[in-house]
Design a protein around this motif. Structure first.
Motif, PDB file in Angstrom:
ATOM      1  N   GLU A 158       0.839  -1.191   0.000  1.00  0.00           N
ATOM      2  CA  GLU A 158       0.000   0.000   0.000  1.00  0.00           C
ATOM      3  C   GLU A 158       0.878   1.247   0.000  1.00  0.00           C
ATOM      4  OE1 GLU A 158      -2.776  -0.031   3.188  1.00  0.00           O
ATOM      5  OE2 GLU A 158      -3.666  -1.964   2.634  1.00  0.00           O
ATOM      6  N   LEU A 159       0.498   2.213  -0.848  1.00  0.00           N
ATOM      7  CA  LEU A 159       1.264   3.446  -0.978  1.00  0.00           C
ATOM      8  C   LEU A 159       0.381   4.644  -0.676  1.00  0.00           C
ATOM      9  CD1 LEU A 159       2.922   2.797  -4.468  1.00  0.00           C
ATOM     10  CD2 LEU A 159       3.765   2.071  -2.232  1.00  0.00           C
ATOM     11  N   ARG A 160       1.027   5.732  -0.248  1.00  0.00           N
ATOM     12  CA  ARG A 160       0.385   7.029  -0.145  1.00  0.00           C
ATOM     13  C   ARG A 160       1.056   7.942  -1.158  1.00  0.00           C
ATOM     14  NH1 ARG A 160       0.745   7.944   4.931  1.00  0.00           N
ATOM     15  NH2 ARG A 160       2.768   8.999   4.871  1.00  0.00           N
ATOM     16  N   LEU A 161       0.269   8.523  -2.062  1.00  0.00           N
ATOM     17  CA  LEU A 161       0.794   9.406  -3.098  1.00  0.00           C
ATOM     18  C   LEU A 161       0.851  10.836  -2.577  1.00  0.00           C
ATOM     19  CD1 LEU A 161      -0.992   7.849  -6.201  1.00  0.00           C
ATOM     20  CD2 LEU A 161       1.267   7.347  -5.252  1.00  0.00           C
ATOM     21  N   PRO A 162       1.493  11.763  -3.310  1.00  0.00           N
ATOM     22  CA  PRO A 162       1.722  13.129  -2.802  1.00  0.00           C
ATOM     23  C   PRO A 162       0.488  13.851  -2.302  1.00  0.00           C
ATOM     24  CG  PRO A 162       2.996  12.776  -4.775  1.00  0.00           C
ATOM     25  CD  PRO A 162       2.125  11.571  -4.621  1.00  0.00           C
ATOM     26  N   GLY A 163      -0.664  13.673  -2.972  1.00  0.00           N
ATOM     27  CA  GLY A 163      -1.873  14.372  -2.552  1.00  0.00           C
ATOM     28  C   GLY A 163      -2.675  13.640  -1.495  1.00  0.00           C
ATOM     29  N   GLY A 164      -2.126  12.524  -0.990  1.00  0.00           N
ATOM     30  CA  GLY A 164      -2.845  11.746   0.010  1.00  0.00           C
ATOM     31  C   GLY A 164      -3.636  10.593  -0.576  1.00  0.00           C
ATOM     32  N   GLN A 165      -3.640  10.451  -1.917  1.00  0.00           N
ATOM     33  CA  GLN A 165      -4.354   9.338  -2.530  1.00  0.00           C
ATOM     34  C   GLN A 165      -3.674   8.019  -2.173  1.00  0.00           C
ATOM     35  OE1 GLN A 165      -2.957  11.853  -4.198  1.00  0.00           O
ATOM     36  NE2 GLN A 165      -4.410  12.826  -5.590  1.00  0.00           N
ATOM     37  N   ARG A 166      -4.482   6.956  -2.167  1.00  0.00           N
ATOM     38  CA  ARG A 166      -3.959   5.632  -1.834  1.00  0.00           C
ATOM     39  C   ARG A 166      -3.824   4.799  -3.101  1.00  0.00           C
ATOM     40  NH1 ARG A 166      -2.182   5.643   3.525  1.00  0.00           N
ATOM     41  NH2 ARG A 166      -3.431   7.212   4.600  1.00  0.00           N
ATOM     42  N   LEU A 167      -2.789   3.987  -3.152  1.00  0.00           N
ATOM     43  CA  LEU A 167      -2.548   3.132  -4.305  1.00  0.00           C
ATOM     44  C   LEU A 167      -2.013   1.805  -3.810  1.00  0.00           C
ATOM     45  CD1 LEU A 167      -2.577   3.459  -7.506  1.00  0.00           C
ATOM     46  CD2 LEU A 167      -0.089   3.660  -7.296  1.00  0.00           C
ATOM     47  N   SER A 168      -2.505   0.715  -4.403  1.00  0.00           N
ATOM     48  CA  SER A 168      -2.033  -0.615  -4.044  1.00  0.00           C
ATOM     49  C   SER A 168      -1.287  -1.235  -5.208  1.00  0.00           C
ATOM     50  CB  SER A 168      -3.214  -1.523  -3.655  1.00  0.00           C
ATOM     51  OG  SER A 168      -3.840  -1.060  -2.476  1.00  0.00           O
ATOM     52  N   ALA A 169      -0.237  -1.957  -4.891  1.00  0.00           N
ATOM     53  CA  ALA A 169       0.550  -2.660  -5.904  1.00  0.00           C
ATOM     54  C   ALA A 169       0.701  -4.113  -5.481  1.00  0.00           C
ATOM     55  CB  ALA A 169       1.918  -2.010  -6.082  1.00  0.00           C
ATOM     56  N   MET A 170       0.653  -5.020  -6.453  1.00  0.00           N
ATOM     57  CA  MET A 170       0.846  -6.430  -6.183  1.00  0.00           C
ATOM     58  C   MET A 170       2.200  -6.845  -6.738  1.00  0.00           C
ATOM     59  SD  MET A 170      -0.843  -8.824  -4.609  1.00  0.00           S
ATOM     60  CE  MET A 170      -2.537  -8.225  -4.725  1.00  0.00           C
ATOM     61  N   VAL A 171       3.088  -7.280  -5.863  1.00  0.00           N
ATOM     62  CA  VAL A 171       4.434  -7.672  -6.292  1.00  0.00           C
ATOM     63  C   VAL A 171       4.756  -9.042  -5.705  1.00  0.00           C
ATOM     64  CG1 VAL A 171       5.189  -5.269  -6.381  1.00  0.00           C
ATOM     65  CG2 VAL A 171       5.586  -6.595  -4.299  1.00  0.00           C
ATOM     66  N   THR A 172       5.749  -9.708  -6.264  1.00  0.00           N
ATOM     67  CA  THR A 172       6.162 -11.003  -5.739  1.00  0.00           C
ATOM     68  C   THR A 172       6.893 -10.813  -4.415  1.00  0.00           C
ATOM     69  OG1 THR A 172       8.294 -10.981  -6.881  1.00  0.00           O
ATOM     70  CG2 THR A 172       6.411 -11.906  -8.077  1.00  0.00           C
ATOM     71  N   ARG A 173       6.925 -11.841  -3.632  1.00  0.00           N
ATOM     72  CA  ARG A 173       7.636 -11.765  -2.350  1.00  0.00           C
ATOM     73  C   ARG A 173       9.125 -11.524  -2.576  1.00  0.00           C
ATOM     74  NH1 ARG A 173       6.088 -15.348   2.595  1.00  0.00           N
ATOM     75  NH2 ARG A 173       6.898 -13.426   3.477  1.00  0.00           N
ATOM     76  N   ASP A 174       9.662 -12.112  -3.655  1.00  0.00           N
ATOM     77  CA  ASP A 174      11.072 -11.878  -3.973  1.00  0.00           C
ATOM     78  C   ASP A 174      11.322 -10.400  -4.246  1.00  0.00           C
ATOM     79  OD1 ASP A 174      11.662 -14.540  -3.671  1.00  0.00           O
ATOM     80  OD2 ASP A 174      11.613 -15.002  -5.812  1.00  0.00           O
ATOM     81  N   SER A 175      10.381  -9.748  -4.931  1.00  0.00           N
ATOM     82  CA  SER A 175      10.538  -8.322  -5.238  1.00  0.00           C
ATOM     83  C   SER A 175      10.485  -7.484  -3.963  1.00  0.00           C
ATOM     84  CB  SER A 175       9.448  -7.860  -6.209  1.00  0.00           C
ATOM     85  OG  SER A 175       9.590  -8.494  -7.462  1.00  0.00           O
ATOM     86  N   THR A 176       9.624  -7.876  -3.037  1.00  0.00           N
ATOM     87  CA  THR A 176       9.539  -7.155  -1.764  1.00  0.00           C
ATOM     88  C   THR A 176      10.884  -7.173  -1.054  1.00  0.00           C
ATOM     89  OG1 THR A 176       7.194  -7.714  -1.496  1.00  0.00           O
ATOM     90  CG2 THR A 176       8.387  -7.051   0.477  1.00  0.00           C
ATOM     91  N   GLY A 177      11.526  -8.344  -1.043  1.00  0.00           N
ATOM     92  CA  GLY A 177      12.828  -8.445  -0.395  1.00  0.00           C
ATOM     93  C   GLY A 177      13.920  -7.733  -1.159  1.00  0.00           C
TER      94      GLY A 177
END
Length: 280
Positions: A158-177
């Motif tokens: 989960e991300l917070r963008l500059p204006g306060g908007q929320r954005l979700s991204a789906m990534v692999t566990r390997d990418s997270t690490g």
């Protein structure tokens, strides 16, 4: 005193000083590095101080501070010889001066890029533009990780963008690490314009795309088959223009959805279509 007409032509400027430190203590900045260059040129603290326009004591204190705070001394005294000895930069001191010059060049270039591409408050901020990076993704948003939800194969970030908007991204566990994704980490979210869907009247509709960015159409550029539509979304306080979303849609959809400047739309983005990047 600047007139309103002249002020309109003025740009915000960015300034910054580069300092090197060791364990939190300042070691050297532009002035001290210049003093080391003078020592290397003249072979004497006395002559270097004169050339630099400062007292011997001030020059010696600065050099002694650098010697004490650096991993190894940057200046050493060589005795003997017809002249009674000289003062030289150590090998470490020479490398320090050379590396400072290299880093200073990059630092100055970064400040120039910031001033040129980031301080126009009428335009959205683009970290990739500041870093002089180019990608095929038209949507490049700087955000901050607020949460990471781990799964068996993929993680939801989960991300917070500059204006306060929320954005979700789906990534692999390997990418997270590999990216070191964790709360408060600054990231760049990349979304291709072709992956952005536009919809109207979504109040009661159900869609599979988890990311919804409601905004207003500001520009439509028609093409032979597709049209480019730019949408600006308000920030958390309702101020327009906080985030710009670029979508490429079929030309037929422009008429069907009534896409024109001022029209209210919602940009839909699947979490799996969001690519995350970090500055390493």
């Amino acid at each position: 005193m600047a007139t309103k007409k002249n002020r309109g032509k003025q740009r915000l400027q960015v300034h910054g000083a580069l300092w090197l430190s060791m364990d939190g203590a300042n070691v050297a900045g532009q002035g001290r590095i210049a003093l080391l260059r003078a020592v290397a040129k003249h072979g004497s603290i006395t002559q270097a101080a004169k050339a630099f326009g400062m007292s011997y004591k001030a020059a010696w204190d600065a050099i002694d501070t650098m010697n004490q705070r650096s991993r190894t001394p940057v200046v050493e005294r060589v005795t003997g010889g017809r002249g009674g000895g000289s003062t030289l930069l150590t090998a470490y001191g020479q490398r320090l001066v050379e590396r400072y010059a290299q880093v200073q060049a990059v630092h100055q270039r970064f400040l120039q890029l910031l001033e040129q591409d980031a301080m126009d408050l009428e335009q959205p901020f683009s970290m990739l533009k500041v870093l002089n990076m180019k990608t095929s993704a038209r949507n490049q948003w700087l955000g901050e990780v607020t949460a990471v939800h781990s799964g068996a194969v993929n993680d939801e970030v989960e991300l917070r963008l500059p204006g306060g908007q929320r954005l979700s991204a789906m990534v692999t566990r390997d990418s997270t690490g590999a990216l070191g994704l964790k709360p408060q980490l600054p990231v760049i979210a990349l979304v291709k314009s072709s992956a952005v869907l536009l919809a109207v009247d979504l109040e009661t509709a159900r869609v599979s795309a988890g990311n919804r960015l409601a905004g207003t159409v500001v520009r439509v550029t028609p093409g032979a088959v597709n049209a480019e539509v730019i949408v600006r979304t308000p920030d958390a306080a309702g101020v327009d223009g906080a985030l710009e979303v670029v979508a490429v849609v079929p030309q037929t959809a422009v008429a069907e959805l009534g896409l024109k400047p001022g029209a209210a739309v919602t940009a839909l983005v699947k979490a799996s279509d969001v690519v995350l990047a970090v500055v390493s």
